[in-house]
Design a protein around this motif. Structure first.
Motif, PDB file in Angstrom:
ATOM      1  N   ALA A 186       0.855  -1.186   0.000  1.00 15.04           N
ATOM      2  CA  ALA A 186       0.000   0.000   0.000  1.00 15.04           C
ATOM      3  C   ALA A 186       0.890   1.235   0.000  1.00 15.04           C
ATOM      4  O   ALA A 186       2.037   1.195   0.454  1.00 15.04           O
ATOM      5  CB  ALA A 186      -0.918   0.006   1.212  1.00 15.04           C
ATOM      6  N   THR A 187       0.375   2.316  -0.532  1.00 13.25           N
ATOM      7  CA  THR A 187       1.104   3.587  -0.532  1.00 13.25           C
ATOM      8  C   THR A 187       0.268   4.654   0.161  1.00 13.25           C
ATOM      9  O   THR A 187      -0.964   4.550   0.237  1.00 13.25           O
ATOM     10  CB  THR A 187       1.419   4.037  -1.972  1.00 13.25           C
ATOM     11  N   PHE A 188       0.945   5.690   0.670  1.00 17.77           N
ATOM     12  CA  PHE A 188       0.277   6.758   1.419  1.00 17.77           C
ATOM     13  C   PHE A 188       0.745   8.122   0.921  1.00 17.77           C
ATOM     14  O   PHE A 188       1.891   8.293   0.488  1.00 17.77           O
ATOM     15  CB  PHE A 188       0.598   6.656   2.918  1.00 17.77           C
ATOM     16  N   ASP A 189      -0.151   9.074   1.045  1.00 18.84           N
ATOM     17  CA  ASP A 189       0.217  10.475   0.850  1.00 18.84           C
ATOM     18  C   ASP A 189       0.791  10.955   2.178  1.00 18.84           C
ATOM     19  O   ASP A 189       0.067  11.222   3.123  1.00 18.84           O
ATOM     20  CB  ASP A 189      -1.021  11.283   0.457  1.00 18.84           C
ATOM     21  N   THR A 190       2.094  11.076   2.264  1.00 15.98           N
ATOM     22  CA  THR A 190       2.773  11.308   3.539  1.00 15.98           C
ATOM     23  C   THR A 190       2.299  12.564   4.243  1.00 15.98           C
ATOM     24  O   THR A 190       2.216  12.610   5.474  1.00 15.98           O
ATOM     25  CB  THR A 190       4.295  11.378   3.324  1.00 15.98           C
ATOM     26  N   ALA A 191       1.948  13.572   3.482  1.00 14.94           N
ATOM     27  CA  ALA A 191       1.567  14.842   4.096  1.00 14.94           C
ATOM     28  C   ALA A 191       0.340  14.699   4.998  1.00 14.94           C
ATOM     29  O   ALA A 191       0.178  15.458   5.956  1.00 14.94           O
ATOM     30  CB  ALA A 191       1.298  15.878   3.002  1.00 14.94           C
ATOM     31  N   ASN A 192      -0.505  13.732   4.710  1.00 18.14           N
ATOM     32  CA  ASN A 192      -1.746  13.582   5.481  1.00 18.14           C
ATOM     33  C   ASN A 192      -1.840  12.237   6.208  1.00 18.14           C
ATOM     34  O   ASN A 192      -2.905  11.893   6.707  1.00 18.14           O
ATOM     35  CB  ASN A 192      -2.950  13.729   4.548  1.00 18.14           C
ATOM     36  N   THR A 193      -0.781  11.476   6.233  1.00 13.47           N
ATOM     37  CA  THR A 193      -0.825  10.130   6.803  1.00 13.47           C
ATOM     38  C   THR A 193      -0.386  10.138   8.257  1.00 13.47           C
ATOM     39  O   THR A 193       0.676  10.662   8.597  1.00 13.47           O
ATOM     40  CB  THR A 193       0.068   9.176   6.008  1.00 13.47           C
ATOM     41  N   THR A 194      -1.222   9.515   9.101  1.00  9.81           N
ATOM     42  CA  THR A 194      -0.888   9.387  10.511  1.00  9.81           C
ATOM     43  C   THR A 194      -0.552   7.932  10.836  1.00  9.81           C
ATOM     44  O   THR A 194      -0.751   7.027  10.020  1.00  9.81           O
ATOM     45  CB  THR A 194      -2.073   9.827  11.396  1.00  9.81           C
ATOM     46  N   VAL A 195      -0.058   7.730  12.044  1.00  8.63           N
ATOM     47  CA  VAL A 195       0.224   6.367  12.496  1.00  8.63           C
ATOM     48  C   VAL A 195      -1.068   5.541  12.489  1.00  8.63           C
ATOM     49  O   VAL A 195      -1.066   4.358  12.160  1.00  8.63           O
ATOM     50  CB  VAL A 195       0.851   6.384  13.904  1.00  8.63           C
TER      51      VAL A 195
END
Length: 446
Positions: free
Chosen positions: A182-191
């Motif tokens: 899976a990939t995430f948009d780091t700017a809006n990704t939380t733990v």
């Protein structure tokens, strides 16, 4: 010297002899119940009835063989019913094992993601602080460049500062032959987002404990390769995660951000409950084999691969009508139900493993499907055999009835004939007596 008798006496005597002969014939028909006792009586009816009775006897002789065939199929059908119940018991055993938590799942806890100082400032628990933190550096600076991360404050959730907010984060989890990415948009990704994504994988679960540590546990007992990676786009980030991420990997979301891909290995601790169920499982499996061996009739076992042939008519060659039923060799191995050991269920891998127990359940479901298919086939053949048995009985009766109609006497008719002949016989005797008296009248002249 011949004695001359008058015409009247001779006529009365001839009539009496004829009546006596006819009465004897009627009495014979009443005694035998047949109006045609020999070919002399009626050659066509006699030989036709003989042929019909012969075929009827031949068909009746086949009924025993048909009955044996039916019993053989029924014995196999009962055997399948019993095996189906045993497979159901095996399913219950596996469910009991699944109900007990596996003890050998690979588990690992990462570094604490929140501090006591942050808890004091935010008045939140370490768990909540850790879950709310951003993965990327909200200040726009990569921690790998200067080691800076932003702590939580009363007005900000803080971040781990692992990668720049502009980068893409990727997750890669592999267990056995299964990989989840899976990939995430780091700017809006939380733990919290990462935890939820891990729980969606089906091959690992994650949670943050009260110490603020991220915990990851495999759903099975295989080693779990667990990696994070970052890159300028999704493809680069995924490649980084698969390779361990090098310096861009955040491993277990460790605070130092230098951990490469982590490998979660089994604790090798087995569940006592699951271990105890192994023997129960194997005993039931053995009973499947034993029951299949005992499902025969008269030396023929359709569950042992034998074949039964049921003959339906008295003919031979291409005109012969019969039903061939080929059995199947039923055993636990052939059904895909393999031997279990204390730590391994051969064919399903590990009996202590939840995912492997799921595979075992699927195999048992497949075994039930196979048994239902065989039961359906036997049921269809049994229906044919029973239908032909009833037909053969009815046809034999029809043939016997047809023969009887040709040669059997009507008792009522013959009794009436006999009564009529007896009356005529009495009248003939009276006529004979009168004729005799007429001759005697001549003597009165002397």
């Amino acid at each position: 010297m011949a004695t001359a008798i008058s015409n009247g006496v001779r006529s009365s005597l001839a009539s009496l002899q004829t009546i006596t002969s006819q009465a004897a014939a009627v009495q014979n028909r009443l005694a035998t119940g047949k109006k045609v006792n020999t070919a002399v009586d009626n050659p066509v009816n006699f030989f036709t009835a003989q042929s019909l009775n012969s075929r009827s006897d031949s068909l009746k002789g086949l009924l025993d063989g048909i009955s044996n065939g039916i019993q053989t199929v029924q014995a196999a059908s009962k055997g399948i019913d019993g095996i189906t119940k045993l497979v159901g018991s095996l399913q219950s055993t596996v469910k009991q094992a699944q109900a007990d938590a596996a003890q050998n799942r690979p588990t690992k806890a990462g570094a604490a993601l929140a501090t006591a100082a942050e808890a004091a400032v935010t008045s939140k628990s370490l768990k909540d602080i850790a879950l709310d933190k951003n993965i990327g550096d909200t200040a726009g600076v990569d921690v790998l460049d200067d080691g800076i991360k932003n702590a939580a404050t009363a007005s900000s959730a803080g971040d781990l500062g692992v990668i720049e907010a502009s980068d893409t984060l990727a997750l890669s989890i592999t267990a056995g032959a299964t990989t989840y990415e899976a990939t995430f948009d780091t700017a809006n990704t939380t733990v919290r987002d990462v935890v939820n994504e891990i729980n969606k994988s089906g091959i690992a679960t994650a949670f943050v404990d009260e110490k603020g540590q991220l915990n990851v546990k495999g759903t099975g007992s295989e080693t779990v390769k667990f990696g994070f990676g970052a890159g300028v786009d999704a493809a680069a980030a995924t490649t980084s995660a698969q390779a361990g991420g090098a310096n861009t990997a955040i491993g277990f979301l460790a605070a130092d951000a230098v951990t490469a891909t982590s490998e979660l290995t089994s604790s090798n601790v087995t569940s006592a409950v699951r271990s105890n169920l192994i023997q129960q499982y194997n005993d039931l499996r053995t009973q499947i084999d034993e029951l299949a061996k005992d499902a025969g009739f008269n030396g023929v076992n359709l569950l042992g691969g034998d074949k039964v042939s049921i003959q339906f008519n008295e003919k031979t060659g291409k005109n012969q009508s019969k039903l061939d039923i080929q059995g199947s060799t039923i055993s636990s191995d052939n059904l895909g139900i393999t031997q279990a050991t204390n730590t391994q269920l051969t064919g399903f891998s590990n009996f202590q493993n939840d995912s492997d127990l799921t595979k075992a359940t699927e195999a048992l479901t497949g075994a039930l499907t196979s048994l239902k298919s065989l039961s359906s086939s036997l049921g269809a053949n049994l229906s044919v055999a029973q239908t032909r048995q009833d037909f053969t009985k009815d046809l034999a009766d029809v043939l016997s009835t047809g023969a009887s109609n040709l040669v059997n006497a009507d008792a009522n008719e013959e009794a009436a004939n006999l009564l009529s002949l007896q009356t005529r016989q009495q009248l003939s005797q009276t006529a004979l007596s009168l004729s005799s008296q007429s001759d005697q009248a001549v003597l009165r002249l002397f």
